[in-house]
Each structure stands twice: as C-alpha cells, then as structure tokens.
Design a protein around this motif. Structure first.
Motif, short mmCIF file in Angstrom:
data_model
loop_
_atom_site.label_atom_id
_atom_site.label_comp_id
_atom_site.label_asym_id
_atom_site.label_seq_id
_atom_site.Cartn_x
_atom_site.Cartn_y
_atom_site.Cartn_z
N HIS A 132 68.50 2.60 82.69
CA HIS A 132 67.85 1.39 83.11
C HIS A 132 69.08 0.38 83.78
N ASN A 184 60.77 -2.46 75.18
CA ASN A 184 61.81 -3.31 75.01
C ASN A 184 62.99 -3.11 76.12
N ALA A 187 60.91 -0.52 80.23
CA ALA A 187 59.63 -0.92 80.94
C ALA A 187 59.83 -1.72 82.28
N VAL A 188 60.56 -2.67 82.32
CA VAL A 188 60.85 -3.42 83.68
C VAL A 188 61.10 -2.21 84.92
N PHE A 189 61.81 -1.39 84.43
CA PHE A 189 62.36 -0.22 85.46
C PHE A 189 61.27 1.21 85.56
N SER A 190 59.99 0.67 85.19
CA SER A 190 59.29 1.98 85.36
C SER A 190 58.96 2.74 86.56
N ALA A 234 52.62 0.84 84.05
CA ALA A 234 52.95 -0.61 84.64
C ALA A 234 52.03 -1.07 85.73
N TRP A 289 51.75 -3.68 76.10
CA TRP A 289 51.81 -2.78 77.19
C TRP A 289 50.91 -1.44 77.17
N VAL A 318 58.59 -11.52 81.08
CA VAL A 318 59.93 -11.01 81.22
C VAL A 318 59.70 -9.65 81.44
N LYS A 319 58.78 -8.99 80.65
CA LYS A 319 58.47 -7.41 80.80
C LYS A 319 57.46 -6.96 81.61
N LYS A 320 56.86 -7.89 82.39
CA LYS A 320 56.12 -7.91 83.67
C LYS A 320 54.80 -7.10 83.10
N GLN A 322 51.34 -7.02 83.15
CA GLN A 322 50.36 -7.57 84.00
C GLN A 322 48.76 -6.95 84.04
#
Length: 385
Positions: A132, A184, A187-190, A234, A289, A318-320, A322
């Motif tokens: 990540h 944690n 996930a932002v970098f899915s 995501a 999520w 922050v963790k997107k 959506q």
C-alpha cells in the motif's frame, strides 16, 4: 515461537507483537496482536526477506541465530520500507555490514522482474506499487513457488502457535482480522490491489507468505479471492446488509435504534449494530465497507451532529467508502441542525439518502412506529436495488 520450515531451506523467522496498543498509531490491536513475518532462505547465498519492528530487535536476531550465524548472511530483501518491516535494519547493518540490501529504491535497487540466484533458489522481484506504499514490491521464489507478498494478503492477529492456514484452529478469527486490516490499511488502494492480482494471475503459487498473519500453504487462492472480493467492493456491488450506527446522550436515540433495528430484521435483512461512543472506528469500517446499507442514529449536539458520529463518518470519507443507501434518525431538544450537518458529510461519499426522521426528546409510541418503518423501508430499498 522458534523458526519454522515452510519449504526446503526456507523458514519463517518472524515474531509476535502482543504489546503494541495501536498499529500505525491508529488501529487497536491490544487484544488481537499482530505478527511481523520474516523469512530466511538458507542456500549457497543466504537471504532474508523482510524484517521486523525495532521493538522486537532482540527476539528477531535470536530467531536468526537458531538457523545460522548472521555473519554468513548475504542479502536482505526489504519489500516495503515502513518501520514494521524495516525497524531492525539499522541494527542489522551494524552487526552484519557485509549484507547487501535489496529494495525498489535505496541501497541497491532491483528492477521489476529482475531475478537473483542464491544457488538452488532463485528470487524474482515483482513491483506492486501502492499496495500500500509507492515503493512496495513482492518477492517470488521460483523453484518452490513461494510468494512473499509483503502487506498484501496479510492481516492482524498474533500467531497462536500455528503459522499455516491448514493448522490454524480459528480460521474465522484470521479472516475477520484480515478484512479489518484490509479496510483499515489497504482499502484506499483497492485499484492497485486488483492490478497486482491481475499481474500475478499466471504465476504458479504454492505458498503465500505475507508480512502479517497466517501463511497460506493449503489454500493460497482463498486469501487472494478474499482480497479480490474486498477490493472490488470499492467500486462494485457489495453485500446485502445494513450497518446501523448509533450514539445516544441520554438513551432516547438508543431507544429509537431498537425500533429501527426491529424494522430491518422484519425484512430478514442482515444487520450489524455499533455504538459509536464505545466502538473504535477500526471495527466499524469493515461493516461499512462490505454492507450495502447504512442507518445513522445520532442526536443533535450544539446545533450540529453528535461529534462521535461525525468522527466515524469523516473516517468513512478518508477510506473512500462510497455509494451506499442511507437513512438517518435522531432526537433533538431546543434546536435542530444535525440533519444539515449529516447531509453535508454524506454528500462527498455519494450516499443516497432514502429517509430521515427526527423527534423531540424521548420518542413516543408513534415515533417508535415511524422508526420501525424507516428500518423496514431501507431494507426494502436495498433488496430492490
């Protein structure tokens, strides 16, 4: 735990950490712990893949001493420079100055796809940027087909005497902690996760050896499938279910929460309930999520939304996290304002507000009926989506 053989001439020399309270200074692991997995390849040329946090320096070097004299070490492969992977590096350089350190950027750079022969074993380096961190790579041992996957396919949870998936007596714990770790940390970098999985799709893998958590030798494809599923959440469809978040100052919102939960359950909809004043957001994020629906129950506080709920929703941003369907309820006294703040928080998340309901003070029987209907309506909207 002593060193443990993974394949001929390849052993685990990791350490457990049951004393750190917050992983990355953010995520609680007081109860679960975490492992720092490192691997030693004892060949004509000797190499260690990944290291450990500085907190565990003595224990880590004790592991090496049980296998070999560190003066014989030729290479250290650092797949990722974060301190939980590289914390003992300075000490290692002082006591073993002969060692060549291999990284994507640093002392000796290795290129994507480059190989290194150790004798009977050959290492191939695979760039996996933003899984990540931008410099992250994986290392693949070609003859035994072992993928040292760095943070990918890892999870929280100290190892309980068994390091392999087929010897683990509580696989549900490690899968749950892998999901929490994923949401944690990763996930932002899915999207980069999916790219890495695609890049490795044709590589034969008999063992996945991550930097944290279980080593997957029986069903290595299983953890890959889980990570792929979680990464696809995501942007794609998630699981049918509701995450009900609530916070209550004097019990009024909590009383309504029970009515709302009843409405959800009457539609046979899976539901997870979290009191945001008592539950760390680390444990809430996995449910947000994975579930398609969210219900937020929070009162007005000083003309705005109850602050603990604001903090959870800000971390969701922050963790997107959506594209959810969401409803809100809450009590108020001398003024409103929570709904306005709530809508400003969910707008950038692209959450679709299906219903909202506020009541003054303690809920009446009519209010509770309205709350039950709110829960049922959201569940119905999720099922019809």
């Amino acid at each position: 735990m002593p060193p443990i053989d993974i394949k001929p001439d390849i052993c685990w020399i990791g350490v457990n950490d049951r004393t750190t309270d917050l992983f990355e200074g953010l995520w609680p692991i007081t109860q679960e712990g975490v492992s720092y997995n490192a691997y030693l390849i004892d060949d004509k040329k000797k190499a260690i893949v990944d290291l450990a946090k500085a907190l565990k320096t003595d224990e880590f070097f004790g592991q090496i001493d049980q296998v070999m004299d560190i003066s014989q070490l030729d290479y250290v492969v650092v797949n990722h420079m974060e301190p939980d992977h590289s914390g003992v590096l300075n000490t290692l350089r002082r006591i073993a100055p002969q060692v060549t350190i291999l990284v994507t950027e640093g002392v000796q750079v290795v290129q994507d796809g480059e190989t290194l022969s150790l004798g009977q074993h050959t290492l191939q380096f695979v760039y996996t940027p933003f899984v990540h961190w931008p410099e992250t790579m994986m290392t693949y041992e070609t003859s035994e087909q072992v993928l040292f996957s760095c943070d990918a396919f890892g999870g929280y949870g100290a190892l309980r005497g068994a390091i392999f998936d087929d010897e683990c007596t509580d696989p549900a714990f490690y899968e749950r902690e892998a999901l929490r770790y994923y949401v944690n940390i990763v996930a932002v970098f899915s999207r980069p996760v999916l790219k890495a999985i695609e890049k490795l799709a044709d590589v034969p893998v008999s063992v996945i050896a991550p930097s944290h958590g279980l080593i997957w030798r029986d069903k290595p494809a299983h953890i890959v499938e889980l990570y792929k599923k979680w990464a696809e959440y995501a942007t794609g469809s998630t699981e049918i279910g509701v995450t009900l978040l609530y916070g209550s100052m004097y019990g009024n919102t909590e009383k309504m929460m029970n009515a709302v939960a009843q409405g959800v359950s009457e539609e046979s909809m899976p539901i997870s309930i979290f009191d945001v004043t008592h539950t760390h957001v680390s444990y809430i994020l996995p449910s947000l999520w994975t579930h398609r629906g969210v219900i937020v129950g929070a009162p007005t506080y000083e003309g705005s939304l109850f602050p603990p709920m604001v903090q959870v929703l800000e971390m969701a941003a922050v963790k997107k996290i959506q594209n959810k369907k969401v409803a809100r309820f809450g009590s108020y006294g001398w003024s409103g304002g929570a709904q306005r703040r709530f809508e400003s928080l969910i707008e950038p998340l692209k959450w679709e507000l299906t219903d909202s309901f506020e009541f003054i003070g303690a809920p009446t029987e009519e209010d509770l009926k309205r709350g039950e209907e709110l829960g049922a309506h959201l569940a119905q909207a999720i099922k019809s989506d």
